[in-house]
Scaffold this motif. Structure first.
Motif, PDB file in Angstrom:
ATOM      1  N   TYR A 359       0.814  -1.224   0.000  1.00 20.47           N
ATOM      2  CA  TYR A 359       0.000   0.000   0.000  1.00 20.47           C
ATOM      3  C   TYR A 359       0.847   1.274   0.000  1.00 20.47           C
ATOM      4  O   TYR A 359       0.646   2.165  -0.828  1.00 20.47           O
ATOM      5  CB  TYR A 359      -0.952   0.025   1.199  1.00 20.47           C
ATOM      6  N   GLY A 360       1.793   1.377   0.916  1.00 20.59           N
ATOM      7  CA  GLY A 360       2.563   2.611   1.029  1.00 20.59           C
ATOM      8  C   GLY A 360       3.299   2.981  -0.247  1.00 20.59           C
ATOM      9  O   GLY A 360       3.142   4.100  -0.772  1.00 20.59           O
ATOM     10  N   TRP A 365       3.593   6.146  -5.235  1.00 22.01           N
ATOM     11  CA  TRP A 365       3.813   6.204  -6.686  1.00 22.01           C
ATOM     12  C   TRP A 365       2.651   6.898  -7.389  1.00 22.01           C
ATOM     13  O   TRP A 365       2.855   7.736  -8.284  1.00 22.01           O
ATOM     14  CB  TRP A 365       3.984   4.786  -7.230  1.00 22.01           C
ATOM     15  N   LEU A 366       1.433   6.589  -6.983  1.00 22.19           N
ATOM     16  CA  LEU A 366       0.266   7.234  -7.589  1.00 22.19           C
ATOM     17  C   LEU A 366       0.288   8.736  -7.330  1.00 22.19           C
ATOM     18  O   LEU A 366      -0.007   9.543  -8.227  1.00 22.19           O
ATOM     19  CB  LEU A 366      -1.011   6.621  -7.040  1.00 22.19           C
ATOM     20  N   ARG A 393       9.578   5.123 -10.570  1.00 22.13           N
ATOM     21  CA  ARG A 393       9.306   6.107 -11.614  1.00 22.13           C
ATOM     22  C   ARG A 393      10.500   6.334 -12.544  1.00 22.13           C
ATOM     23  O   ARG A 393      10.357   6.996 -13.572  1.00 22.13           O
ATOM     24  CB  ARG A 393       8.877   7.435 -10.982  1.00 22.13           C
ATOM     25  N   GLN A 394      11.646   5.781 -12.206  1.00 21.86           N
ATOM     26  CA  GLN A 394      12.796   5.855 -13.103  1.00 21.86           C
ATOM     27  C   GLN A 394      12.749   4.774 -14.183  1.00 21.86           C
ATOM     28  O   GLN A 394      13.558   4.786 -15.105  1.00 21.86           O
ATOM     29  CB  GLN A 394      14.093   5.717 -12.298  1.00 21.86           C
ATOM     30  N   SER A 395      11.780   3.852 -14.064  1.00 21.17           N
ATOM     31  CA  SER A 395      11.655   2.773 -15.042  1.00 21.17           C
ATOM     32  C   SER A 395      10.817   3.230 -16.230  1.00 21.17           C
ATOM     33  O   SER A 395      10.246   4.330 -16.230  1.00 21.17           O
ATOM     34  CB  SER A 395      11.013   1.548 -14.385  1.00 21.17           C
ATOM     35  N   SER A 396      10.713   2.373 -17.214  1.00 17.34           N
ATOM     36  CA  SER A 396       9.901   2.681 -18.395  1.00 17.34           C
ATOM     37  C   SER A 396       8.426   2.725 -18.010  1.00 17.34           C
ATOM     38  O   SER A 396       8.010   2.186 -16.983  1.00 17.34           O
ATOM     39  CB  SER A 396      10.124   1.620 -19.464  1.00 17.34           C
ATOM     40  N   HIS A 397       7.614   3.364 -18.855  1.00 13.57           N
ATOM     41  CA  HIS A 397       6.178   3.445 -18.589  1.00 13.57           C
ATOM     42  C   HIS A 397       5.562   2.057 -18.499  1.00 13.57           C
ATOM     43  O   HIS A 397       4.706   1.791 -17.645  1.00 13.57           O
ATOM     44  CB  HIS A 397       5.487   4.253 -19.684  1.00 13.57           C
ATOM     45  N   ALA A 402       3.083  -2.194 -15.194  1.00 13.60           N
ATOM     46  CA  ALA A 402       3.036  -3.594 -14.752  1.00 13.60           C
ATOM     47  C   ALA A 402       3.231  -3.694 -13.240  1.00 13.60           C
ATOM     48  O   ALA A 402       2.572  -4.495 -12.555  1.00 13.60           O
ATOM     49  CB  ALA A 402       4.100  -4.408 -15.487  1.00 13.60           C
ATOM     50  N   TRP A 403       4.157  -2.899 -12.704  1.00 14.46           N
ATOM     51  CA  TRP A 403       4.388  -2.878 -11.249  1.00 14.46           C
ATOM     52  C   TRP A 403       3.131  -2.440 -10.504  1.00 14.46           C
ATOM     53  O   TRP A 403       2.741  -3.056  -9.501  1.00 14.46           O
ATOM     54  CB  TRP A 403       5.559  -1.941 -10.954  1.00 14.46           C
ATOM     55  N   PHE A 404       2.476  -1.393 -10.993  1.00 15.02           N
ATOM     56  CA  PHE A 404       1.249  -0.927 -10.351  1.00 15.02           C
ATOM     57  C   PHE A 404       0.146  -1.975 -10.423  1.00 15.02           C
ATOM     58  O   PHE A 404      -0.541  -2.238  -9.433  1.00 15.02           O
ATOM     59  CB  PHE A 404       0.767   0.380 -11.000  1.00 15.02           C
TER      60      PHE A 404
END
Length: 431
Positions: A359-360, A365-366, A393-397, A402-404
């Motif tokens: 969650y945190g 990130w959001l 946020r340093q990764s690709s979109h 996918a992480w989210f």
């Protein structure tokens, strides 16, 4: 007796200035610390914090007047009036003493909250004030009866201490609904999206009326055994009725504010705000619209309606309810609104919930993706979570999305584990 004589000789007249000074000087920080800016119910609800201090003053003054009546031997005179008829004129200044104390508290909270959205809601104000005054009247009359039965040197301090214990200490006891029986649960009211919980207020009102009825019957009928059952019945009815109303209520017994008070504007998105934010509506709508656009660019689906109502309904998001929002608050609210409002049912039933750790970082990130500042995100979600979100946020979109999606799934079931942090990238940074 002339009214000016009653006022001049009453202990309540002499107690009123010290009580008002006590409230204004010693309770001011506690009274104003939790006031919801710009909201009338929030300002008035905070004033109820003074009840455990004003009620003992009324009880002690009532005990003083009851003892003074006994010392004068009035009951041995020829009965031209009933005991209740004799007591009420003496109690009138004591009732005014309570009104002065609560007026001082309300003046502080209203001046701190500075409600501006029109005048105060008459029904809400009248209801809150009525509950305060009836509670104070019950303490005053109980103190009066105690003063009639005990010497002054015992009655006044006893009434003061007992009144304070009965109003202040239930807040530290379990179950939590006991506290509402004595103060009405209004001191925790209200955030912008809340209204007073009238069931809790009614609980305190019923108990106070039971006490007033029992004392009034005692004063009117005297110590006759055949009236004992009636007096006990009045007190028992107050206790049972009050407990029945308060039973099961949470610590903060507030209700959701009616959604028809929201003011909506715009089309994509349509943003609905409480009227107290009319002065900042343009800023909130501009920031909310831009935050939605940023989230959509990140590949997320965001409904077209953003609202401050706690129950947004289908295809709408509850973005938060702030009395004095900043641009970062609004952006973070829009972002974190995409997350579930609580743990899944399986977690509430006791199952293992590995997604709790997601969650945190996901909320951070959001918020960052929606445009909130790193400083505000770190202050709200924690330095570690903000650092994790900044690394994602340093990764690709595609990697971020996918992480989210993995973490979002983990927050909604009890089987999915949070996504690991993606490897560090330097070639591409997110916008």
């Amino acid at each position: 007796m002339l009214w000016r004589t009653v006022l001049r000789s009453s202990s309540a007249t002499w107690l009123a200035p010290p009580l008002a000074a006590f409230v204004a000087l010693l309770l001011s920080d506690d009274l104003t610390s939790g006031v919801t800016h710009g909201y009338w119910p929030g300002a008035l609800g905070a004033a109820a914090f003074a009840l455990p201090f004003v009620a003992p003053a009324c009880a002690a003054a009532g005990a003083w007047e009851g003892a003074r009546l006994t010392r004068g031997g009035v009951e041995r005179w020829a009965p031209a009036r009933s005991g209740l008829g004799v007591a009420l004129p003496l109690m009138a200044p004591v009732f005014l003493l309570g009104a002065v104390g609560m007026a001082a508290a309300a003046a502080l909270t209203v001046s701190a909250g500075r409600p501006e959205a029109g005048g105060p809601p008459v029904g809400t104000v009248a209801g809150m004030v009525a509950v305060w005054l009836v509670i104070l009247a019950a303490h005053a009359m109980a103190g009066f009866l105690l003063g009639k039965r005990l010497p002054l040197v015992v009655a006044a301090p006893s009434a003061l201490v007992l009144s304070f214990v009965l109003t202040a200490y239930p807040a530290a006891l379990e179950p939590v609904w006991l506290r509402h029986m004595v103060t009405g649960g209004m001191s925790s009211c209200c955030a912008l999206d809340q209204t007073p919980g009238w069931r809790a207020a009614a609980s305190a009102l019923v108990l106070a009326l039971g006490v007033i009825g029992a004392v009034a019957l005692t004063l009117a009928t005297g110590p006759r055994r055949r009236h004992t059952l009636l007096i006990s019945g009045a007190l028992a009815a107050g206790l049972v009725g009050s407990a029945g109303l308060a039973h099961g209520l949470p610590a903060d017994p507030v209700s959701a504010r009616p959604a028809d008070e929201l003011r909506c504007a715009g089309g994509a998105p349509r943003v609905c705000l409480w009227p107290e934010l009319s002065g900042r509506a343009a800023m909130v709508r501009e920031q909310a619209s831009d935050a939605r656009h940023r989230l959509q660019q990140a590949g997320l689906t965001v409904p077209g309606k953003l609202t401050m109502g706690e129950h947004p309904g289908h295809r709408a998001l509850f973005i938060g309810s702030w009395p004095d929002p900043t641009a970062s608050d609004v952006r973070a609210g829009v972002g974190t609104a995409l997350l579930p409002s609580g743990p899944p049912a399986c977690a509430r039933s006791g199952d293992s919930f590995p997604g709790a750790d997601a969650y945190g970082p996901t909320a951070a990130w959001l918020a960052l993706t929606a445009g909130a500042t790193v400083h505000d995100v770190a202050g709200h979600h924690g330095e570690k979570e903000a650092a994790m979100a900044a690394r994602v946020r340093q990764s690709s979109h595609r990697t971020q999305l996918a992480w989210f999606q993995r973490n979002n799934k983990a927050l909604r079931d009890c089987t999915t584990h949070p996504a690991p942090l993606p490897p560090r990238r330097t070639q591409e940074t997110s916008r």
